[in-house]
Scaffold this motif. Structure first.
Motif, PDB file in Angstrom:
ATOM      1  N   VAL A 208      30.704  96.125   5.274  1.00 15.81           N
ATOM      2  CA  VAL A 208      31.073  97.351   4.565  1.00 15.81           C
ATOM      3  C   VAL A 208      32.144  97.003   3.547  1.00 15.81           C
TER       4      VAL A 208
ATOM      5  N   SER B 128      27.899  99.884  11.127  1.00 18.48           N
ATOM      6  CA  SER B 128      28.539  98.566  11.120  1.00 18.48           C
ATOM      7  C   SER B 128      29.045  98.197  12.512  1.00 18.48           C
TER       8      SER B 128
ATOM      9  N   GLU C 252      34.370  98.071  -0.215  1.00 16.98           N
ATOM     10  CA  GLU C 252      34.935  99.123  -1.066  1.00 16.98           C
ATOM     11  C   GLU C 252      33.970  99.413  -2.219  1.00 16.98           C
ATOM     12  N   ASP C 253      33.978 100.678  -2.675  1.00 15.51           N
ATOM     13  CA  ASP C 253      33.114 101.071  -3.787  1.00 15.51           C
ATOM     14  C   ASP C 253      33.688 100.575  -5.102  1.00 15.51           C
TER      15      ASP C 253
ATOM     16  N   GLY D 233      26.021 107.180   9.384  1.00 14.09           N
ATOM     17  CA  GLY D 233      26.929 106.611   8.402  1.00 14.09           C
ATOM     18  C   GLY D 233      27.330 105.180   8.712  1.00 14.09           C
ATOM     19  N   THR D 234      27.951 104.528   7.738  1.00 16.72           N
ATOM     20  CA  THR D 234      28.225 103.098   7.862  1.00 16.72           C
ATOM     21  C   THR D 234      29.265 102.754   8.921  1.00 16.72           C
ATOM     22  N   LYS D 235      30.160 103.683   9.270  1.00 16.44           N
ATOM     23  CA  LYS D 235      31.133 103.383  10.329  1.00 16.44           C
ATOM     24  C   LYS D 235      30.404 103.066  11.625  1.00 16.44           C
TER      25      LYS D 235
ATOM     26  N   THR E  62      28.520 100.510   1.279  1.00 21.65           N
ATOM     27  CA  THR E  62      29.815 101.159   1.116  1.00 21.65           C
ATOM     28  C   THR E  62      29.955 102.236   2.192  1.00 21.65           C
ATOM     29  N   LYS E  63      31.108 102.860   2.246  1.00 22.53           N
ATOM     30  CA  LYS E  63      31.343 103.917   3.234  1.00 22.53           C
ATOM     31  C   LYS E  63      30.548 105.182   2.923  1.00 22.53           C
ATOM     32  N   LYS E  64      29.913 105.212   1.763  1.00 23.94           N
ATOM     33  CA  LYS E  64      29.156 106.391   1.355  1.00 23.94           C
ATOM     34  C   LYS E  64      27.676 106.298   1.717  1.00 23.94           C
TER      35      LYS E  64
ATOM     36  N   TRP F  55      26.760 112.248   9.604  1.00 23.86           N
ATOM     37  CA  TRP F  55      27.539 111.097   9.142  1.00 23.86           C
ATOM     38  C   TRP F  55      28.027 110.238  10.307  1.00 23.86           C
TER      39      TRP F  55
END
Length: 555
Positions: free
Chosen positions: A216, A208, A218-219, A203-205, A168-170, A199
């Motif tokens: 990636v 990915s 959605e939560d 982070g995932t941005k 997820t984005k978190k 981040w």
């Protein structure tokens, strides 16, 4: 958040992935399989040791969900929790080998090694990685990184070995946490108080965009379930540890004298032109080389004086039917963080290429070449650029290559005349089916330096040293390491710098005996559980957990 996957506990995450009513927990809280190493340190243990095993079905497909609970010890892996994961994956392997398809799903929310059980954590993580490599021959191993802690330390190396990563984005992924890099390399290298930088980098941005994360989402419980189901159904596999030539080509184009930010790195990543990067056999030279225990013993075992390859920090050569590999210092290396012999980007990927070539060359041979790892690695490289590019992928590439070699029939033997620390040891050493070490007080075997371990566990160094008196796995010396039962032999009477003819002959004889021992045994890491020390004390909790999982596995 309604239907949030991230906000669920580790147990509820596992249940949420499964078809309703199909879940069955293995070795759960009521079995009370706690870590025996925490109470002596004044730490309250957890009845499931922070790992949940849940068998069931996902869209009518048999699955095993392994969920790591970050709320307990930051999701750190110790002896019991690690054994739980390994034992479950080995049951998955056995079922698939017997024609009963079952798919493993690993939910990663972990800081890596549980520092309160340090060397047990390193051993366990290497054993998890070995099991993942074996299972991937049959089914994909899907990883989820929801958020909260993310995936750090040795378990970030594991994440790179998995078939497919959904986040997820978190989520965040990195080998070295910013606090550890700051402690080891200084605040100018990575400012752990700069949350935006953290981040943006981990982070995932960013991850990915550079294929460290594959998808990636959605939560949402429903979205996560669907993504996992699709990954299983389509047998998705990123083959992340097979991209060594790509990364080595990228490193060729990297100017280490200039700063590197996330935007510039994404641009560099998109424009890499991949060329092959074979590593040459070591040759003798007349130029004096920087001294290290690893170099000394590589040269003495191979007879190659002032050895040199086309990668200044990696030596490899086949002599008398044995392949030898070592990581060595280079004070002038263009990567500053590996100048003292650390395992970094180039080292991980170059070793992966060298070992994979050995596997390829010997694929049709009845007798496979033994691979001898000369281990003297003070740590992994602690650097911002290393984290941005993905040092955990580099170290995963070498670890996976060694595991594949061993599983293909190559005896893989580690000889330890120097330090064996943290991710460096996971990448170059712990995938061996026999470990040999010199009984020398100068050798350090550990998961992290004392200063960093004290900072992360919020103890003073004095308190850390006091704890090592009660838990041998936390100690830094080779004699305490022997108490864990993982060593094939601790060599007495030979010191790290004492590579005279008699000492070399003695070590060669022990290596040959270890090779014969490995040839007559399974191609896995179970030897570590079967030594006299392991059975009597060193891995008692591991053996107990392995039996409990086996007893409860069948429906």
């Amino acid at each position: 958040m309604k239907n949030s996957f991230v906000e669920l506990s580790g147990r509820d995450r596992a249940i949420a992935l499964l078809d309703e009513g199909t879940e069955r927990e293995l070795v759960g809280p009521f079995d009370d399989m706690i870590s025996p190493h925490l109470e002596p340190q004044g730490i309250v243990p957890e009845s499931d040791d922070g790992v949940i095993l849940m068998k069931g079905q996902l869209e009518h497909k048999n699955v095993l969900v392994i969920s790591i609970e970050s709320a307990f010890q930051g999701g750190g892996i110790g002896e019991v929790s690690g054994a739980k994961i390994v034992a479950a994956l080995e049951q998955v392997l056995k079922d698939n080998q017997n024609g009963k398809t079952i798919y493993p799903i690993i939910i990663l929310d972990t800081g890596g090694v549980r520092l309160q059980e340090a060397n047990y954590g390193l051993l366990s993580i290497s054993e998890i990685q070995n099991a993942v490599v074996a299972v991937k021959k049959y089914v994909p191993v899907i990883g989820l990184i929801p958020g909260r802690v993310g995936s750090f330390g040795g378990m970030s190396i594991t994440s790179a070995i998995l078939s497919y990563l959904i986040a997820t984005k978190k989520a965040r992924i990195g080998l070295n946490g910013p606090e550890v890099i700051e402690q080891e390399a200084g605040v100018r290298e990575f400012d752990s108080s700069d949350k935006d930088l953290i981040w943006d980098t981990l982070g995932t941005k960013q991850r990915s965009a550079t294929n460290i994360v594959d998808e990636v989402v959605e939560d949402s419980v429903e979205v996560m379930r669907d993504a996992v189901n699709q990954a299983i159904s389509k047998k998705k596999d990123a083959k992340r540890t097979e991209d060594a030539d790509f990364y080595l080509s990228l490193l060729d184009q990297l100017d280490m004298s200039k700063p590197l930010n996330t935007v510039d790195y994404r641009e560099l990543y998109k424009n890499v032109k991949t060329v092959t990067h074979p590593i040459t056999e070591a040759v003798a030279t007349t130029e004096e080389k920087p001294k290290s225990r690893g170099r000394l013993w590589f040269e003495k075992l191979t007879g190659i004086k002032n050895a040199e390859t086309n990668v200044s920090t990696v030596l490899q050569a086949t002599v008398d039917g044995k392949a030898y590999v070592a990581i060595v210092p280079d004070p002038k290396n263009r990567f500053p963080r590996v100048r003292e012999g650390e395992a970094g980007l180039q080292e991980g990927f170059a070793i992966a290429n060298a070992v994979n070539k050995i596997i390829k060359d010997d694929v049709d041979k009845e007798v496979k070449r033994p691979i001898i790892l000369v281990v003297d690695v003070p740590s992994q490289a602690y650097g911002y650029k290393e984290e941005l590019i993905g040092i955990h992928v580099a170290l995963a590439s070498s670890a996976a290559a060694y595991a594949k070699a061993r599983q293909s029939g190559h005896p893989v033997i580690s000889f330890i005349p120097g330090d064996a620390v943290s991710g460096g040891f996971l990448a170059h050493g712990l995938q061996s089916n026999r470990l040999i070490a010199l009984d020398d007080d100068s050798i350090t075997i550990q998961a992290m330096s004392k200063a960093s371990a004290a900072r992360i566990t919020q103890r003073t160094i004095a308190e850390l040293e006091e704890a090592t008196k009660h838990v041998p796995a936390m100690a830094y010396d080779i004699d305490n390491y022997e108490k864990l039962g993982a060593l094939y032999q601790l060599v007495k009477g030979v010191s790290s710098w004492d590579a005279n003819d008699q000492s070399v002959a003695k070590v060669k004889k022990i290596i040959d005996e270890a090779i014969d021992s490995a040839k007559n045994d399974a191609n896995d890491l179970r030897f570590r559980y079967n030594t006299k020390i392991a059975k009597e004390s060193g891995r008692v909790a591991t053996i107990k957990m392995r039996q409990a999982v086996a007893d409860q596995w069948s429906d």
